[in-house]
Enzyme design. Structure first.
Site, PDB file in Angstrom:
ATOM      1  N   PHE A 120       0.851  -1.176   0.000  1.00  0.00           N
ATOM      2  CA  PHE A 120       0.000   0.000   0.000  1.00  0.00           C
ATOM      3  C   PHE A 120       0.893   1.233   0.000  1.00  0.00           C
ATOM      4  O   PHE A 120       2.068   1.147   0.341  1.00  0.00           O
ATOM      5  CB  PHE A 120      -0.857  -0.007   1.280  1.00  0.00           C
ATOM      6  CG  PHE A 120      -2.319  -0.221   1.048  1.00  0.00           C
ATOM      7  CD1 PHE A 120      -2.757  -1.176   0.149  1.00  0.00           C
ATOM      8  CD2 PHE A 120      -3.262   0.518   1.742  1.00  0.00           C
ATOM      9  CE1 PHE A 120      -4.115  -1.384  -0.052  1.00  0.00           C
ATOM     10  CE2 PHE A 120      -4.617   0.320   1.552  1.00  0.00           C
ATOM     11  CZ  PHE A 120      -5.037  -0.632   0.650  1.00  0.00           C
ATOM     12  N   GLN A 241      -8.486  14.274   4.557  1.00  0.00           N
ATOM     13  CA  GLN A 241      -7.823  13.548   3.474  1.00  0.00           C
ATOM     14  C   GLN A 241      -8.691  13.455   2.225  1.00  0.00           C
ATOM     15  O   GLN A 241      -9.861  13.078   2.310  1.00  0.00           O
ATOM     16  CB  GLN A 241      -7.476  12.135   3.929  1.00  0.00           C
ATOM     17  CG  GLN A 241      -6.709  11.361   2.867  1.00  0.00           C
ATOM     18  CD  GLN A 241      -6.116  10.092   3.429  1.00  0.00           C
ATOM     19  OE1 GLN A 241      -6.815   9.105   3.635  1.00  0.00           O
ATOM     20  NE2 GLN A 241      -4.837  10.120   3.716  1.00  0.00           N
ATOM     21  N   HIS A 243      -8.906  11.414  -1.079  1.00  0.00           N
ATOM     22  CA  HIS A 243      -8.371  10.205  -1.707  1.00  0.00           C
ATOM     23  C   HIS A 243      -8.106  10.528  -3.168  1.00  0.00           C
ATOM     24  O   HIS A 243      -8.974  11.093  -3.839  1.00  0.00           O
ATOM     25  CB  HIS A 243      -9.375   9.052  -1.578  1.00  0.00           C
ATOM     26  CG  HIS A 243      -8.766   7.726  -1.872  1.00  0.00           C
ATOM     27  ND1 HIS A 243      -8.419   7.341  -3.136  1.00  0.00           N
ATOM     28  CD2 HIS A 243      -8.426   6.698  -1.054  1.00  0.00           C
ATOM     29  CE1 HIS A 243      -7.887   6.126  -3.087  1.00  0.00           C
ATOM     30  NE2 HIS A 243      -7.887   5.721  -1.832  1.00  0.00           N
ATOM     31  N   LEU A 253     -15.029   5.513  -4.364  1.00  0.00           N
ATOM     32  CA  LEU A 253     -13.620   5.183  -4.172  1.00  0.00           C
ATOM     33  C   LEU A 253     -13.162   4.046  -5.088  1.00  0.00           C
ATOM     34  O   LEU A 253     -13.834   3.026  -5.205  1.00  0.00           O
ATOM     35  CB  LEU A 253     -13.447   4.744  -2.719  1.00  0.00           C
ATOM     36  CG  LEU A 253     -12.050   4.360  -2.293  1.00  0.00           C
ATOM     37  CD1 LEU A 253     -11.211   5.608  -2.123  1.00  0.00           C
ATOM     38  CD2 LEU A 253     -12.111   3.602  -0.981  1.00  0.00           C
ATOM     39  N   GLU A 256      -6.868   2.076  -3.175  1.00  0.00           N
ATOM     40  CA  GLU A 256      -5.429   2.159  -3.387  1.00  0.00           C
ATOM     41  C   GLU A 256      -4.860   0.794  -3.760  1.00  0.00           C
ATOM     42  O   GLU A 256      -3.813   0.690  -4.404  1.00  0.00           O
ATOM     43  CB  GLU A 256      -4.827   2.599  -2.048  1.00  0.00           C
ATOM     44  CG  GLU A 256      -3.496   3.210  -2.109  1.00  0.00           C
ATOM     45  CD  GLU A 256      -3.263   4.004  -0.832  1.00  0.00           C
ATOM     46  OE1 GLU A 256      -4.117   4.825  -0.470  1.00  0.00           O
ATOM     47  OE2 GLU A 256      -2.224   3.791  -0.213  1.00  0.00           O
ATOM     48  N   ARG A 287      -1.096   9.465   0.106  1.00  0.00           N
ATOM     49  CA  ARG A 287      -2.325   9.939  -0.556  1.00  0.00           C
ATOM     50  C   ARG A 287      -2.329  11.428  -0.856  1.00  0.00           C
ATOM     51  O   ARG A 287      -2.779  11.852  -1.921  1.00  0.00           O
ATOM     52  CB  ARG A 287      -3.538   9.612   0.317  1.00  0.00           C
ATOM     53  CG  ARG A 287      -3.865   8.151   0.264  1.00  0.00           C
ATOM     54  CD  ARG A 287      -5.048   7.812   1.123  1.00  0.00           C
ATOM     55  NE  ARG A 287      -5.295   6.386   0.991  1.00  0.00           N
ATOM     56  CZ  ARG A 287      -6.141   5.712   1.737  1.00  0.00           C
ATOM     57  NH1 ARG A 287      -6.822   6.317   2.684  1.00  0.00           N
ATOM     58  NH2 ARG A 287      -6.315   4.423   1.554  1.00  0.00           N
ATOM     59  N   HIS A 354     -12.337  11.979   1.762  1.00  0.00           N
ATOM     60  CA  HIS A 354     -12.305  10.579   2.170  1.00  0.00           C
ATOM     61  C   HIS A 354     -12.237  10.353   3.669  1.00  0.00           C
ATOM     62  O   HIS A 354     -12.903   9.478   4.194  1.00  0.00           O
ATOM     63  CB  HIS A 354     -11.116   9.910   1.490  1.00  0.00           C
ATOM     64  CG  HIS A 354     -11.028   8.438   1.700  1.00  0.00           C
ATOM     65  ND1 HIS A 354     -12.072   7.588   1.432  1.00  0.00           N
ATOM     66  CD2 HIS A 354     -10.024   7.655   2.161  1.00  0.00           C
ATOM     67  CE1 HIS A 354     -11.714   6.348   1.707  1.00  0.00           C
ATOM     68  NE2 HIS A 354     -10.495   6.366   2.168  1.00  0.00           N
ATOM     69  N   ARG A 399      -3.342  10.467   6.799  1.00  0.00           N
ATOM     70  CA  ARG A 399      -3.427   9.050   7.183  1.00  0.00           C
ATOM     71  C   ARG A 399      -2.909   8.155   6.068  1.00  0.00           C
ATOM     72  O   ARG A 399      -3.169   8.399   4.896  1.00  0.00           O
ATOM     73  CB  ARG A 399      -4.887   8.673   7.480  1.00  0.00           C
ATOM     74  CG  ARG A 399      -5.066   7.217   7.805  1.00  0.00           C
ATOM     75  CD  ARG A 399      -6.495   6.894   8.157  1.00  0.00           C
ATOM     76  NE  ARG A 399      -7.412   6.992   7.038  1.00  0.00           N
ATOM     77  CZ  ARG A 399      -7.556   6.047   6.097  1.00  0.00           C
ATOM     78  NH1 ARG A 399      -6.816   4.963   6.127  1.00  0.00           N
ATOM     79  NH2 ARG A 399      -8.431   6.209   5.134  1.00  0.00           N
TER      80      ARG A 399
END
Lengths: 595, 86
Positions: A120, A241, A243, A253, A256, A287, A354, A399
């Site tokens: 990730f 955040q 995304h 979404l 990721e 991100r 997000h 995050r």
């Protein structure tokens, strides 16, 4: 007052997502009486939407250890995360995964039988070296598997559920202790006073603040609004955040994991754009870095499509088999909402709101903490928070993917453990004065047609639908991926006007049966509080850090701004230091964040 | 349905269509807004049944990842999928 139902529990938990249910399970298994109040049926909580997975340094695929995970999280937070809480979380992560396995979560497996781990964004080996593979997943439905397993375990442990009840306000006595909450049954409008020795807020985030969002409609920051009305400041709300890969124009979404499996972004010139912005990590950079890169490409005219208003996420080179096996959910999402198959065509994407990094300030035991005189973090007696609504703060300015499921499980459990200890010293219910109850009941009628106009409000009636639409547009226009002073000043003004107009909302529907209009008014009021805290904090923070990106202050300024923002109705803005000292290892000092 | 029960049914449905995923919120609320008034009793029963499914199962059906063995549910799913999103 005799007609108001009153119930007593050791602990009241508001919210039935992963954080709330992990805590309730721990408490119910300790033989405490636990009430969980949820506005929707618990397994319809937003945890169910977490597709990607959960980070833990198990080293099943590539070498790993918790200290590298900690480094990545501190760096990812842009050095705004509290390092004691981050160390605690990263050390607790493997145990949290094994616990879930024990509860019945079917993690995907490697051929050797160990838990599969995918790569990730923001994950590294050896403190910033090669890519790590740290995310444990149950295919692309990890959140669903976790939520259902926890719910089943709670039923077995006899947790008491108040399904489809809406929590309006906390009950607080003159000494600042939290003694429970006023809730009402959405089916019939009946008010219930839940008296509790301890209350845990676990209501999730506030993604509905923005027009384009990945978040479900339920994510209206209810716990955050409730905390602010109880005089508790919200922390670091300017850090929201975005995304990088939401479906352009719709918000949904694209995980990721799609880039983890080898997908990459291209601009209007057909160029792999992330090679320029993050030469090493490329499409798996953090991100905020990827979101900004996409925004810059579009702003500089290198977007895709007739309006050049998005970029493309390419997956077709992976082949139909890999897409079908590893990413079946996103394939069907694209077919349903865009009418295209990612095995054949690239996906139009754009950054989408997000995750709420900020929230109710807590320490690593989940206790809600507020500044009192010279003490920056004094616990509020009886009140806890965990998960996205809390700011513990492990995510700081940004995050990392795979750290949110970890956060809710580790700190849901930690809060429950602290509650168990607290209840050993605080065995009895405090008496709640009738005044507190009658005030709360009166205030719960604030949107009723026949209630008195609020002080400061005028006679013009406002509707929830209009105000909500305006608020979401204002936040999107003035407080999104890129921010600057002039735009924020205008935004503050508009949000304050909307908050004033909120005082004139009256609900036509006076029925008691499924009065969702009333629920939506309370939700909007909560969003307004979040918006106010977010945009004021964003205007004041004159630097760029993590997800907070100021065009007029493009650099991070550790000297002036390595501190947490606190915003309250009563005192406006205040600040407190970042906890840079971990529990057992050396601090990670701030460095330029390069991927 | 008389007008009162339509309003009650709609508000009730609106809450049952509040799910944990944005995808479901969009597809289900769009359907409630545009089509629920024209459902017959049998279809309403199927819709109630569909809404009782867990979110992930509902998502799999509505995104076409899985097909229901119940032909009524299956028909309803096609109807939801084919209602144009505004």
């Amino acid at each position: 007052m005799s007609s108001i139902e009153r119930r007593q529990f050791d602990t009241l938990i508001i919210g039935a997502g992963g954080g709330g249910l992990r805590a309730s399970l721990q408490l119910a298994e300790a033989d405490l009486s636990v009430a969980v109040v949820s506005k929707v049926f618990p397994t319809r909580s937003h945890t169910v939407a977490a597709q990607g997975g959960m980070n833990a340094a198990l080293a099943n695929v590539l070498p790993d250890n918790w200290h590298w995970h900690m480094f990545d999280t501190v760096k990812g937070s842009d050095y705004l995360g509290d390092q004691d809480a981050i160390e605690y979380m990263c050390r607790a992560a493997p145990k949290a995964v094994y616990e879930l396995e024990h509860f019945g979560v079917p993690f995907s497996r490697l051929d050797n039988g160990k838990i599969y781990q995918r790569a990730f964004g923001g994950q590294s080996q050896n403190f910033g070296g090669d890519q790590a593979a740290r995310t444990c997943a149950a295919a692309d439905r990890t959140g669903h598997a976790i939520l259902h397993s926890l719910y089943q375990q709670n039923i077995r442990a006899k947790t008491h559920f108040f399904d489809e009840y809406f929590a309006v306000d906390l009950l607080k006595d003159g000494e600042g202790r939290v003694l429970g909450a006023l809730v009402f049954n959405i089916h019939d409008g009946q008010i219930v006073i839940i008296e509790a020795k301890t209350t845990l807020i676990a209501t999730g985030g506030a993604g509905q603040l923005f027009k384009t969002t990945t978040n479900a409609l339920i994510n209206t920051g209810d716990g955050l609004g409730m905390a602010m009305r109880a005089g508790i400041p919200l922390q670091d709300m300017e850090f929201f955040q975005f995304h990088p890969t939401g479906i352009a124009g719709r918000g949904m979404l694209i995980t990721e994991g799609a880039r983890g499996e080898g997908g990459y972004l291209v601009n209007g010139d057909g160029e792999r754009l992330m090679e320029r912005y993050a030469p090493k990590a490329k499409d798996l950079a953090s991100r905020d870095v990827v979101s900004r890169a996409i925004s810059i490409e579009i702003k500089e005219g290198r977007g895709c499509g007739p309006k050049k208003d998005h970029v493309l996420l390419k997956l077709d080179h992976l082949g139909e088999d890999v897409i079908q096996k590893r990413l079946p959910g996103i394939r069907q999402t694209c077919i349903t909402f865009l009418g295209l198959d990612p095995a054949e065509s690239p996906i139009p994407v754009f950054p989408t709101a997000h995750y709420t990094m900020g929230g109710i300030p807590t320490n690593r035991y989940g206790q809600v903490v507020v500044p009192v005189k010279d003490t920056p973090e004094e616990p509020v007696a009886g009140l806890y928070a965990a998960g996205e609504c809390a700011c513990v703060s492990v995510h700081g300015g940004n995050r990392l993917g795979g750290n949110s499921l970890l956060d809710i499980l580790v700190f849901g459990r930690a809060a429950a453990n602290h509650i168990i200890e607290y209840l050993k010293e605080n065995k009895y219910h405090k008496v709640i004065d009738e005044d507190i109850v009658s005030n709360a009941v009166q205030r719960a009628k604030r949107f009723d047609l026949n209630s008195e106009p609020s002080p400061g409000g005028d006679e013009v009636k406002e509707t929830v639908a209009v105000l909500r639409k305006e608020l979401k547009q204002v936040m999107e226009d003035h407080c999104s991926v890129f921010r600057d002073k002039q735009f924020l000043i205008e935004g503050v003004d508009k949000v304050e006007q909307l908050c004033d107009r909120m005082k004139n909302v009256k609900i036509d529907d006076q029925s008691y049966t499924f009065n969702t209009a009333k629920v939506e008014a309370f939700e909007l009021e909560n969003l307004m509080a979040c918006a106010l805290a977010t945009i004021h904090s964003a205007l004041a923070r004159e630097e760029s850090r993590g997800a907070h990106s100021r065009i007029d202050f493009p650099d991070r300024d550790d000297k002036s701004w390595m501190r947490h923002s606190l915003y309250s109705f009563e005192n406006g803005l205040d600040y407190k230091p970042v906890r840079t000292k971990p529990l057992s290892v050396e601090s990670f000092p701030p460095k330029p964040r390069v991927y | 349905m008389n007008s009162k029960s339509i309003i009650e049914t709609k508000t009730n449905y609106r809450w049952q269509c509040r799910r944990g995923m944005l995808e479901l919120d969009l597809l289900l609320n769009n359907f409630v807004d545009k089509k629920v008034d024209s459902l017959d009793e049998k279809q309403i029963q199927s819709f109630d049944m569909l809404l009782s499914y867990p979110d992930q199962a509902l998502l799999d059906l509505l995104l076409g990842n899985s097909v229901s063995s119940d032909s009524e549910i299956s028909k309803l799913v096609s109807q939801i999928r084919s209602t144009p999103l505004s």
